[in-house]
Design a protein around this motif. Structure first.
Motif, PDB file in Angstrom:
ATOM      1  N   TRP A  69       0.846  -1.192   0.000  1.00  0.00           N
ATOM      2  CA  TRP A  69       0.000   0.000   0.000  1.00  0.00           C
ATOM      3  C   TRP A  69       0.881   1.241   0.000  1.00  0.00           C
ATOM      4  N   GLU A  70       0.275   2.395  -0.206  1.00  0.00           N
ATOM      5  CA  GLU A  70       0.994   3.654  -0.101  1.00  0.00           C
ATOM      6  C   GLU A  70       0.686   4.278   1.257  1.00  0.00           C
ATOM      7  N   SER A  71       1.699   4.879   1.860  1.00  0.00           N
ATOM      8  CA  SER A  71       1.562   5.479   3.184  1.00  0.00           C
ATOM      9  C   SER A  71       2.113   6.900   3.142  1.00  0.00           C
ATOM     10  N   PHE A  72       1.362   7.855   3.670  1.00  0.00           N
ATOM     11  CA  PHE A  72       1.776   9.264   3.593  1.00  0.00           C
ATOM     12  C   PHE A  72       2.616   9.646   4.812  1.00  0.00           C
ATOM     13  N   GLY A  73       3.807  10.229   4.507  1.00  0.00           N
ATOM     14  CA  GLY A  73       4.657  10.782   5.551  1.00  0.00           C
ATOM     15  C   GLY A  73       5.469   9.783   6.333  1.00  0.00           C
ATOM     16  N   THR A  74       5.401   8.511   5.996  1.00  0.00           N
ATOM     17  CA  THR A  74       6.076   7.485   6.794  1.00  0.00           C
ATOM     18  C   THR A  74       7.540   7.332   6.416  1.00  0.00           C
TER      19      THR A  74
END
Length: 585
Positions: A69-74
């Motif tokens: 999945w895509e994760s924001f800011g990680t």
């Protein structure tokens, strides 16, 4: 003692099959009984800050799987791609891991594929790394979750933008990546690149679409176990009204099989968002959303083809509910022709969008009516993905759950990625009527499986199959008593079933029965089994009266034996049998 030795062929007039063959009786029950959920709705991501969305999923032959999945800011800069491996029981296998090595700017919209042994690849789109807008990148992993080589660029052409990558993999790990290529003038085409299982390119990148249109986009791809594949996409203005769905077949060398073809039959308004599943031998089904065809916004439709490219059905409507919008379909299929369709439905679960599923049989009859997948219905549950291993009717559905800029969502902050596991159970019972057989030392041995489920396949390498249910083992295979296993691969009902068989090796079988006793009663023999093909049989002539086994048409079967009959012993034939006797030279 003077012996008369003959080669004897006992010829039955009623039956023609080998005696002494191993018979396994399998109670098949109804094909594809009610599916069951495995466990409960489960979160995939460990990091919950900000949003985790756009899931992808891939499964191996043992029902182990990986989600990405895509994760924001990680990863420290915008969106990054993350993954988590799972065991077949839904437990995590290791921890959450970062997929992309380059973290500058955004890495978004992953897809994943896995081979039979659990080796897998994740692909995604990366902003600016290739020097001009979006590009397509990948990372390979072995079945321990270790990286296999480094992050690599997939597109050769870098001018403009390369977006929306999709990937498919065969059973040995060869894979195909497709994407949308947008030129500087904003026209777009579908491109692809084939790889072998070492990660090396096979030929160069190639254009998939033949037709000339201003826009080709949203590709999808799937591959059979041998590496043949089918690409589908949407094109604008070619079918006479808005977007239409097109497809192209390829063999495992990326050679086109036939021409590009129109998928949808109804062409009014827009047909878009294609999804595809290819079975083990190349038959395939394509799903898409069609606007206003069901009378109210989008609905989900499907069409199936044979591996020859011939249509195998009429266009069907998949979504039963027609109120509101049904969109974003995905599909997975088994080798027996069953398939599971999923999609997003806006409004049916009572609160924004939910993910729905419908299970179909190989005849395109609905096995189970459309069913809500997500347990939690607050906020949005959408963007569903699905995968299943073709020979094992067990599947996993993933989706994103939440609401943007909300702290009251399922994982506590914006979106999270969730999944639910399912299976169709195996037949209710598997009964073995005989789990032992005796073979003749030095002779070819035949084992037979009887009453197999529909579409079952016997797997017992390196021995050869005589027909759909018989296995022939060459001379010399067995010289001592041993235990063997045979695997029945059940294409209708699910996973492989392994059965254990005790093999007893024997040279000569001695008649010990009374006069006028049946040849086919194992208690009349020592060892206590009815003689098998080409075994040596000894009928003595000593005792209070000559021993006389008789052979009756009710039980007799075609058989070739070498029989030693002592002077004074004899064999009685009943019910009109013929006995061909050839004296040994």
């Amino acid at each position: 003692m003077d012996l008369l030795k003959y080669h004897v062929s006992i010829q039955a007039t009623m039956k023609t099959k080998l005696i002494g063959l191993l018979v396994l009786l399998l109670s098949t029950g109804p094909a594809w009984a009610q599916w069951t959920t495995l466990g409960s709705e489960t979160i995939a991501n460990s990091t919950t800050a900000n949003d985790q969305k756009s899931p992808a999923i891939a499964m191996d032959s043992s029902s182990n799987y990986v989600m990405a999945w895509e994760s924001f800011g990680t990863d420290g800069s915008g969106y990054g791609i993350y993954g988590q491996r799972f065991n077949s029981d839904g437990s995590t296998n290791g921890g959450q891991f970062l997929v992309n090595t380059t973290t500058a700017n955004d890495q978004r919209f992953p897809d994943a594929a896995m081979d039979a042994d659990g080796d897998f690849i994740v692909v995604w789109m990366d902003y600016t790394k290739d020097g001009d807008g979006w590009g397509v990148y990948g990372q390979r992993y072995d079945n321990t979750g270790s990286t296999d080589g480094g992050e690599f660029k997939i597109n050769t052409t870098t001018a403009g933008e390369q977006k929306q990558p999709k990937v498919a993999m065969d059973s040995l790990g060869n894979f195909i990546v497709v994407w949308m290529d947008i030129a500087p003038d904003d026209s777009s085409i579908i491109m692809a690149q084939l790889y072998d299982n070492t990660g090396s390119t096979v030929g160069g990148e190639f254009e998939v679409n033949t037709s000339n249109a201003a826009y080709h986009g949203y590709p999808a791809v799937d591959m059979d176990l041998d590496g043949d594949f089918v690409v589908t996409w949407q094109s604008v203005g070619l079918d006479g009204s808005g977007n239409g769905i097109y497809a192209q077949r390829y063999d495992n060398t990326a050679t086109k099989q036939g021409s590009e073809f129109l998928v949808n039959t109804a062409t009014s308004e827009n047909q878009q968002d294609p999804a595809i599943a290819v079975d083990s031998v190349g038959n395939f089904i394509i799903l898409w959303s069609s606007y206003n065809q069901d009378g109210d916004a989008e609905g989900i439709y499907a069409q199936r083809w044979l591996n020859t490219g011939a249509k195998d059905s009429l266009e069907i409507r998949v979504s039963s509910t027609t109120t509101g919008a049904q969109y974003d379909p995905e599909v997975a299929g088994s080798t027996s022709g069953h398939f599971i369709a999923i999609w997003t439905d806006y409004g049916q679960d009572g609160n924004y969008a939910g993910t729905y599923m419908k299970v179909y049989g190989s005849d395109l009859d609905t096995i189970e009516s459309e069913t809500l997948v997500n347990t939690r219905t607050t906020d949005f549950q959408h963007g569903g993905v699905i995968d299943m291993w073709q020979y094992c009717d067990r599947w996993v559905i993933g989706w994103q759950d939440g609401l943007l800029n909300s702290a009251s969502t399922n994982d506590g902050d914006d979106y999270g990625v969730y999944f639910q596991r399912y299976e169709h159970p195996l037949p209710d019972t598997i009964e073995i009527s005989a789990n032992r057989t005796t073979v003749c030392n030095g002779d070819t041995t035949f084992l037979k499986l009887d009453k197999l489920p529909d579409n079952a396949v016997i797997l017992w390498k390196p021995f050869s199959l005589v027909d759909d249910s018989s296995i022939a083992m060459p001379k010399g295979t067995f010289t001592t008593d041993t235990t063997m296993t045979v695997t029945v691969r059940d294409g209708s009902n699910g996973c492989d079933t392994t059965l254990t068989i005790d093999i007893f090796v024997n040279d000569t079988t001695f008649w010990t029965g009374a006069t006028d006793s049946s040849w086919f009663d194992k208690t009349n023999w020592n060892p206590a089994f009815v003689p098998t093909q080409k075994c040596h049989v000894y009928v003595p002539g000593t005792g209070t009266a000559p021993e006389q086994p008789w052979i009756d048409a009710v039980d007799a079967e075609a058989l070739e034996l070498t029989i030693d009959v002592d002077n004074g012993g004899n064999i009685t034939l009943k019910s009109g049998f013929g006995l061909d006797v050839y004296k040994e030279e």
